[in-house]
Write a protein that holds these residues in place. Structure first.
Motif, PDB file in Angstrom:
ATOM      1  N   ALA A 264       0.844  -1.193   0.000  1.00 56.57           N
ATOM      2  CA  ALA A 264       0.000   0.000   0.000  1.00 56.57           C
ATOM      3  C   ALA A 264       0.884   1.248   0.000  1.00 56.57           C
ATOM      4  N   PRO A 265       0.398   2.350  -0.574  1.00 58.20           N
ATOM      5  CA  PRO A 265       1.220   3.563  -0.690  1.00 58.20           C
ATOM      6  C   PRO A 265       1.651   4.166   0.639  1.00 58.20           C
ATOM      7  N   GLY A 266       0.941   3.975   1.699  1.00 62.19           N
ATOM      8  CA  GLY A 266       1.273   4.623   2.962  1.00 62.19           C
ATOM      9  C   GLY A 266       2.213   3.808   3.844  1.00 62.19           C
ATOM     10  N   ARG A 267       2.739   2.697   3.382  1.00 66.26           N
ATOM     11  CA  ARG A 267       3.591   1.833   4.202  1.00 66.26           C
ATOM     12  C   ARG A 267       4.975   2.433   4.389  1.00 66.26           C
ATOM     13  N   SER A 268       5.650   1.991   5.433  1.00 68.45           N
ATOM     14  CA  SER A 268       7.018   2.454   5.696  1.00 68.45           C
ATOM     15  C   SER A 268       7.994   1.802   4.709  1.00 68.45           C
ATOM     16  N   PHE A 269       9.235   2.234   4.788  1.00 68.02           N
ATOM     17  CA  PHE A 269      10.277   1.679   3.905  1.00 68.02           C
ATOM     18  C   PHE A 269      10.426   0.177   4.130  1.00 68.02           C
ATOM     19  N   VAL A 270      10.436  -0.248   5.381  1.00 63.29           N
ATOM     20  CA  VAL A 270      10.568  -1.677   5.700  1.00 63.29           C
ATOM     21  C   VAL A 270       9.348  -2.438   5.186  1.00 63.29           C
ATOM     22  N   GLY A 271       8.186  -1.894   5.302  1.00 65.14           N
ATOM     23  CA  GLY A 271       6.973  -2.546   4.818  1.00 65.14           C
ATOM     24  C   GLY A 271       6.952  -2.666   3.305  1.00 65.14           C
ATOM     25  N   ARG A 272       7.438  -1.639   2.628  1.00 65.86           N
ATOM     26  CA  ARG A 272       7.449  -1.675   1.157  1.00 65.86           C
ATOM     27  C   ARG A 272       8.495  -2.645   0.608  1.00 65.86           C
ATOM     28  N   HIS A 273       9.594  -2.897   1.351  1.00 63.56           N
ATOM     29  CA  HIS A 273      10.669  -3.769   0.863  1.00 63.56           C
ATOM     30  C   HIS A 273      10.819  -5.018   1.724  1.00 63.56           C
ATOM     31  N   ALA A 274       9.744  -5.453   2.358  1.00 63.54           N
ATOM     32  CA  ALA A 274       9.798  -6.561   3.312  1.00 63.54           C
ATOM     33  C   ALA A 274      10.316  -7.860   2.698  1.00 63.54           C
ATOM     34  N   GLY A 275       9.952  -8.150   1.473  1.00 61.32           N
ATOM     35  CA  GLY A 275      10.414  -9.384   0.823  1.00 61.32           C
ATOM     36  C   GLY A 275      11.927  -9.419   0.667  1.00 61.32           C
ATOM     37  N   GLY A 276      12.493  -8.321   0.199  1.00 57.83           N
ATOM     38  CA  GLY A 276      13.946  -8.251   0.032  1.00 57.83           C
ATOM     39  C   GLY A 276      14.681  -8.288   1.359  1.00 57.83           C
ATOM     40  N   ILE A 277      14.122  -7.616   2.365  1.00 54.52           N
ATOM     41  CA  ILE A 277      14.743  -7.606   3.691  1.00 54.52           C
ATOM     42  C   ILE A 277      14.689  -9.002   4.306  1.00 54.52           C
ATOM     43  N   PHE A 278      13.605  -9.725   4.060  1.00 52.23           N
ATOM     44  CA  PHE A 278      13.479 -11.092   4.567  1.00 52.23           C
ATOM     45  C   PHE A 278      14.558 -11.989   3.963  1.00 52.23           C
ATOM     46  N   VAL A 279      14.733 -11.939   2.653  1.00 56.08           N
ATOM     47  CA  VAL A 279      15.755 -12.768   2.001  1.00 56.08           C
ATOM     48  C   VAL A 279      17.150 -12.326   2.437  1.00 56.08           C
ATOM     49  N   TYR A 280      17.342 -11.023   2.656  1.00 55.68           N
ATOM     50  CA  TYR A 280      18.619 -10.512   3.147  1.00 55.68           C
ATOM     51  C   TYR A 280      18.944 -11.107   4.519  1.00 55.68           C
ATOM     52  N   ALA A 281      17.975 -11.159   5.410  1.00 53.17           N
ATOM     53  CA  ALA A 281      18.187 -11.741   6.737  1.00 53.17           C
ATOM     54  C   ALA A 281      18.488 -13.231   6.642  1.00 53.17           C
ATOM     55  N   ILE A 282      17.792 -13.919   5.754  1.00 53.73           N
ATOM     56  CA  ILE A 282      18.048 -15.349   5.554  1.00 53.73           C
ATOM     57  C   ILE A 282      19.466 -15.548   5.010  1.00 53.73           C
ATOM     58  N   ALA A 283      19.920 -14.689   4.099  1.00 53.86           N
ATOM     59  CA  ALA A 283      21.267 -14.810   3.527  1.00 53.86           C
ATOM     60  C   ALA A 283      22.333 -14.598   4.595  1.00 53.86           C
ATOM     61  N   VAL A 284      22.115 -13.637   5.489  1.00 54.28           N
ATOM     62  CA  VAL A 284      23.082 -13.388   6.569  1.00 54.28           C
ATOM     63  C   VAL A 284      23.154 -14.597   7.490  1.00 54.28           C
ATOM     64  N   LEU A 285      22.010 -15.121   7.896  1.00 57.22           N
ATOM     65  CA  LEU A 285      21.993 -16.295   8.775  1.00 57.22           C
ATOM     66  C   LEU A 285      22.595 -17.520   8.088  1.00 57.22           C
ATOM     67  N   ASP A 286      22.313 -17.695   6.806  1.00 56.55           N
ATOM     68  CA  ASP A 286      22.854 -18.818   6.045  1.00 56.55           C
ATOM     69  C   ASP A 286      24.381 -18.736   5.975  1.00 56.55           C
ATOM     70  N   ALA A 287      24.919 -17.565   5.687  1.00 56.11           N
ATOM     71  CA  ALA A 287      26.371 -17.408   5.595  1.00 56.11           C
ATOM     72  C   ALA A 287      27.027 -17.731   6.930  1.00 56.11           C
ATOM     73  N   TYR A 288      26.449 -17.258   8.013  1.00 57.26           N
ATOM     74  CA  TYR A 288      27.017 -17.509   9.338  1.00 57.26           C
ATOM     75  C   TYR A 288      26.939 -18.995   9.686  1.00 57.26           C
TER      76      TYR A 288
END
Length: 159
Positions: free
Chosen positions: A116-140
């Motif tokens: 939705a247009p009124g969402r925050s930056f994290v809400g608008r990019h939640a999918g990418g941030i989720f995969v980013y967190a998974i990538a960090v945990l996977d590397a570790y």
């Protein structure tokens, strides 16, 4: 074993070709003399090549594996947190890094388009941030597993 291979290769190379003149035959013309010299040089070249190949085959041994000490998991975690995919690259998994970055961008773009247009930056990019967190945990996790495996083998004396 290696000596017999050299001798066999030399014997095969010494075999005269069918068109080589026998040494007891007389040479009638300078052209025939030059041909005979050429054939002798060719035979000598075959001998050199055959013995060289045998020596190369005998001297080739499978290379010893060099075991590299894996990076400390905290270093990999820091690199993965700073730059997406860097942790996988440090773990020597570049294909996995590319896949993670691709899905990060893909899901980030999809959530950007669908949010939705009124969402925050994290809400608008939640999918990418989720995969980013998974990538960090996977590397570790991969780095920690590799380091523990290396340390156990080193303690056991396998290396």
């Amino acid at each position: 074993m290696f000596g017999s291979a050299k001798r066999r290769a030399a014997r095969l190379a010494l075999r005269p070709a069918r068109h080589v003149r026998k040494p007891d035959m007389t040479v009638n013309s300078p052209w025939e003399a030059s041909m005979q010299a050429h054939e002798i040089e060719a035979a000598q070249k075959r001998i050199d090549e055959a013995t060289g190949e045998a020596v190369e085959k005998a001297s080739k041994r499978p290379p010893e594996q060099v075991v590299r000490r894996p990076l400390h998991p905290w270093v990999v975690l820091g690199a993965a947190a700073i730059l997406p995919g860097a942790g996988q690259v440090l773990n020597r998994m570049p294909r996995r890094a590319l896949i993670m970055v691709f899905f990060m961008l893909l899901l980030g773009f999809l959530t950007l388009q669908l949010a939705a247009p009124g969402r925050s930056f994290v809400g608008r990019h939640a999918g990418g941030i989720f995969v980013y967190a998974i990538a960090v945990l996977d590397a570790y996790a991969v780095s920690r597993y590799r380091r523990e495996y290396f340390m156990q083998r080193q303690r056991a004396g396998d290396m």
